[in-house]
Enzyme design. Structure first.
Site, PDB file in Angstrom:
ATOM      1  N   GLU A 103       4.668   5.601  11.984  1.00  0.00           N
ATOM      2  CA  GLU A 103       3.651   6.651  12.043  1.00  0.00           C
ATOM      3  C   GLU A 103       2.430   6.130  12.773  1.00  0.00           C
ATOM      4  OE1 GLU A 103       3.022   8.451   8.038  1.00  0.00           O
ATOM      5  OE2 GLU A 103       4.676   7.128   7.458  1.00  0.00           O
TER       6      GLU A 103
ATOM      7  N   ASP B  65      -7.633   7.044  12.944  1.00  0.00           N
ATOM      8  CA  ASP B  65      -8.880   6.361  12.595  1.00  0.00           C
ATOM      9  C   ASP B  65      -9.879   7.377  12.055  1.00  0.00           C
ATOM     10  OD1 ASP B  65     -10.306   4.078  12.295  1.00  0.00           O
ATOM     11  OD2 ASP B  65     -11.016   3.956  14.351  1.00  0.00           O
TER      12      ASP B  65
ATOM     13  N   TYR C  15      -0.106  11.796   5.028  1.00  0.00           N
ATOM     14  CA  TYR C  15       0.963  10.835   5.334  1.00  0.00           C
ATOM     15  C   TYR C  15       1.672  10.216   4.132  1.00  0.00           C
ATOM     16  CZ  TYR C  15      -3.130   7.746   4.814  1.00  0.00           C
ATOM     17  OH  TYR C  15      -4.268   7.133   4.349  1.00  0.00           O
TER      18      TYR C  15
ATOM     19  N   LYS D  25      -1.821  -3.260  14.954  1.00  0.00           N
ATOM     20  CA  LYS D  25      -3.059  -2.811  15.590  1.00  0.00           C
ATOM     21  C   LYS D  25      -2.955  -2.977  17.108  1.00  0.00           C
ATOM     22  CE  LYS D  25      -5.992  -1.641  13.198  1.00  0.00           C
ATOM     23  NZ  LYS D  25      -7.001  -2.214  12.326  1.00  0.00           N
TER      24      LYS D  25
ATOM     25  N   CYS E  11     -32.655 -24.166   2.323  1.00  0.00           N
ATOM     26  CA  CYS E  11     -33.273 -25.119   1.382  1.00  0.00           C
ATOM     27  C   CYS E  11     -33.399 -26.524   1.978  1.00  0.00           C
ATOM     28  CB  CYS E  11     -32.485 -25.164   0.079  1.00  0.00           C
ATOM     29  SG  CYS E  11     -30.835 -25.880   0.246  1.00  0.00           S
TER      30      CYS E  11
ATOM     31  N   CYS F 216     -23.547 -26.200   1.969  1.00  0.00           N
ATOM     32  CA  CYS F 216     -24.777 -26.685   1.352  1.00  0.00           C
ATOM     33  C   CYS F 216     -24.435 -27.032  -0.097  1.00  0.00           C
ATOM     34  CB  CYS F 216     -25.863 -25.614   1.397  1.00  0.00           C
ATOM     35  SG  CYS F 216     -27.306 -26.041   0.388  1.00  0.00           S
TER      36      CYS F 216
ATOM     37  N   CYS G 180     -30.302 -23.413  -4.125  1.00  0.00           N
ATOM     38  CA  CYS G 180     -30.319 -22.718  -2.835  1.00  0.00           C
ATOM     39  C   CYS G 180     -30.278 -21.209  -3.107  1.00  0.00           C
ATOM     40  CB  CYS G 180     -29.117 -23.154  -1.990  1.00  0.00           C
ATOM     41  SG  CYS G 180     -29.105 -22.469  -0.325  1.00  0.00           S
TER      42      CYS G 180
END
Length: 666
Positions: free
Chosen positions: A110, A114, A221, A308, A405, A420, A426
């Site tokens: 199918e 979009d 669908y 895709k 930081c 980090c 942080c």
């Protein structure tokens, strides 16, 4: 003819004209004649409100005002699809499918339109509910707006199930989109960016009469529900057409992966002739029995995959590279670009992933770069135009200290990203962990969003997620944009989150590598948070599907004194950090160490119920028969080759009754 009969006749005629025009593309009367009949019906309904019908064609013009869209849990989860970008990906998927199911496999191809995903619920042939996809588990109810879309049938015809959901895509055809933009430009307003975002935004307009003005269409669908009497995807599509739904005719049943490739190649060229946006092809295993055998991962069905089409590419200038800090401390470099139009949106930023990616492509500030959307969603840089590189260009030097930081970054052997290590000091890490904690799939705290979390941290009201449970209304009322009702909702949402089950609480803690599926496995095995906290790497690795990397991360999390104190606080606030007594009562270790493969159709319990019984009694579910399989539970229509393989390996084959007796004896 009575007034009631007149009204019914007009409704039936208008519904039929609507169906033929918007679904079959057949025009039997002029627009003027249609409008006159509609006006006559409106006049009759106004004079005789006793014959009101919520699904009358007159209600398609809208007029309902919705201030707040209710959040509704889907009866059947709306899963995402795994994506593929090459024939090799599809071949690998086909091999996985054939390993798990018996006999010949057919596929339904199918087009992947979009737009905005929607789930429609019909009861006794009448549209009762329309819900957006949301996060797949729950979405927003937009029934009033969906009723204005002419290709959505308000009532069905033919032999339909008593109740079912049908899923589809709300799309905006190019012609309608262009006409809308011409009108906006004419009155001096900004044109809409692209059909997909415009269609999605239309569903959440508060005034349904404004939605009615937009030429939206609904392409269906997938049908889901119980007792559907449908055996395959291709049969379901035809049934949906028969009941009155608009189902694209491009769908095709094929019998080999070569036929799939042929379908893809044809539409990769001809998709540009379509009236709607499309970005790929969806391939589904056709047989519903096969689909049931294949099942789902945590995020997607194993029986479907999206191919895709190659993404659109553009070139633009890379102005600056900046760095972001995630909740786990991971550093992500970001390309700040000269704004450029790409696949219908304006792109200003793109992820550079890590230091290795920058070095591999030799990406530098000032470069002209080629950008595409990975899967047409996330922009990424795929190459540098070296012919346009400035003569004074210098190689990018990756940062050595945290941009937030200033802590020196670390990079473990075998890791692509820098981190980090300032876990508790942080600020982006602190905010990110709390934002993860409150997210929908975790604690799902109603009334608390990401921006409010950042505000609470920046105002010094919270330092970690356990602090949320000591907040009061007086604490949050002074916050920016915080009204009385919002404050009540926030505090109530925090209180209600104490009922969230243990596996979601464990996921919410944000332990690195512990996603939804891993959290469920840990909870099932250890049952109490204290048992997980005391587990060694060896203990953890012995849990099904838990590897060394996850085990090390879990041990490191619970070795932190601060994390242990936070867990104790969460316990004190009443969060569920162990399996409930009720759930424990239904679990045994009777099937511990046994691996079951479930195949076929069952009469007394559903396949999912059967699998849950296996897991509740300590057994494991195998995806395919191998020497590690202990038992095969065989239902009706199990493939003969599976039975042959089981017998060749000396594996005992149980009937549904055999298995139920085995469990009940325990």
């Amino acid at each position: 003819m009575t007034i009631e009969a007149q009204i019914k006749q007009l409704r039936d005629e208008l519904n039929d004209y609507n169906y033929k025009y918007y679904v079959l593309d057949q025009s039997e009367i002029s627009d003027f004649e249609f409008d006159m009949k509609l006006k006559t019906l409106q006049d009759l309904e106004a004079k005789h409100p006793e014959f009101y019908d919520v699904n009358s064609p007159t209600n398609r013009v809208g007029g309902t005002i919705t201030k707040n869209f209710n959040t509704v849990v889907h009866d059947y989860r709306m899963y995402s699809l795994d994506n593929s970008y090459s024939k090799d990906d599809l071949l690998a998927w086909e091999q996985r499918v054939k390993k798990m199911v018996d006999g010949d496999v057919s596929y339904t191809c199918e087009l992947k339109y979009d737009g905005a995903s929607i789930s429609l619920t019909y009861e006794n042939g009448v549209l009762t509910k329309a819900v957006t996809r949301g996060d797949g588990v729950q979405g927003d109810e937009v029934t009033s707006n969906i009723k204005t879309i002419k290709s959505v049938p308000l009532t069905l015809k033919g032999d339909f199930p008593e109740k079912f959901d049908i899923r589809g895509e709300i799309v905006l055809p190019f012609d309608g989109f262009n006409k809308m933009n011409e009108e906006r430009i004419e009155i001096g307003e900004e044109p809409y960016r692209n059909p997909r975002n415009t269609a999605s935004g239309s569903l959440k307009l508060q005034d349904s009469s404004e939605v009615a003005k937009r030429p939206l269409e609904c392409l269906l669908y997938t049908i889901v529900g119980r007792n559907l009497n449908i055996q395959s995807q291709i049969e379901g599509l035809q049934k949906a057409r028969d009941w009155g739904f608009k189902v694209p005719n491009a769908a095709k049943l094929v019998h080999s992966i070569d036929d799939v490739f042929e379908f893809i190649e044809y539409w990769d060229v001809h998709r540009h002739d379509l009236p709607y946006e499309t970005d790929g092809v969806v391939i589904k295993v056709n047989s519903f029995q096969h689909q049931e055998e294949l099942g789902y991962t945590a995020k997607a069905p194993r029986w479907a995959i999206a191919y895709k089409f190659k993404a659109e590419q553009v070139s633009t200038r890379l102005n600056e590279i900046t760095y972001q800090v995630g909740r786990t401390g991971a550093i992500t470099p970001v390309a700040n670009l000269e704004p450029v139009e790409l696949a219908g949106t304006t792109v200003k930023r793109a992820s550079l992933h890590n230091a290795d990616q920058i070095a591999k492509l030799d990406i530098r500030e000032g470069d002209e770069v080629f950008v595409e959307k990975g899967g047409e969603i996330i922009p990424k840089i795929i190459a540098v135009d070296l012919t346009q590189r400035p003569s004074d260009s210098k190689p990018t030097e990756y940062i050595t200290h945290c941009p937030e930081c200033n802590t020196a970054l670390v990079r473990q052997d075998g890791e692509a990203q820098h981190y980090c290590p300032n876990y508790n000091g942080c600020k982006p890490q602190i905010i990110g962990r709390i934002q993860h904690f409150i997210s929908r799939k975790a604690m799902d705290i109603d009334g608390l969003g990401g921006e409010t979390v950042a505000l609470l941290v920046n105002e010094g009201l919270i330092c970690n997620y356990s602090d949320l449970y000591q907040l009061t209304k007086a604490d949050v009322l002074p916050l920016e944009r915080m009204a009385e009702k919002s404050a009540d909702n926030l505090i109530n949402g925090i209180e209600q989150s104490k009922q969230v089950p243990f596996e979601r609480v464990l996921y919410a803690l944000g332990i690195r590598y512990v996603g939804e599926t891993v959290a469920k496995k840990l909870v099932k095995h250890f049952k109490y948070v204290d048992a997980i906290a005391e587990a060694t790497e060896e203990d953890l690795v012995n849990v099904d599907e838990i590897g060394v990397k996850i085990a090390k991360s879990v041990v490191a999390f619970f070795q932190s004194e601060e994390n242990r104190l936070i867990i104790e606080r969460l316990k004190g606030f009443g969060l569920r950090l162990e399996i409930s007594e009720e759930a424990l009562a239904n679990q045994t270790d009777t099937l511990a160490g046994k691996v079951f493969v479930v195949s076929g159709v069952f009469a007394r319990v559903s396949r999912d119920e059967l699998k849950k019984m296996i897991e509740d009694n300590g057994g494991k579910i195998g995806s395919s028969i191998s020497s590690k399989t202990s038992f095969v539970v065989a239902g009706d229509k199990m493939g003969p080759s599976k039975r042959t393989k089981a017998e060749a390996l000396g594996i005992h084959v149980l009937t549904e009754d055999d298995f139920l007796i085995m469990v009940n004896k325990s």
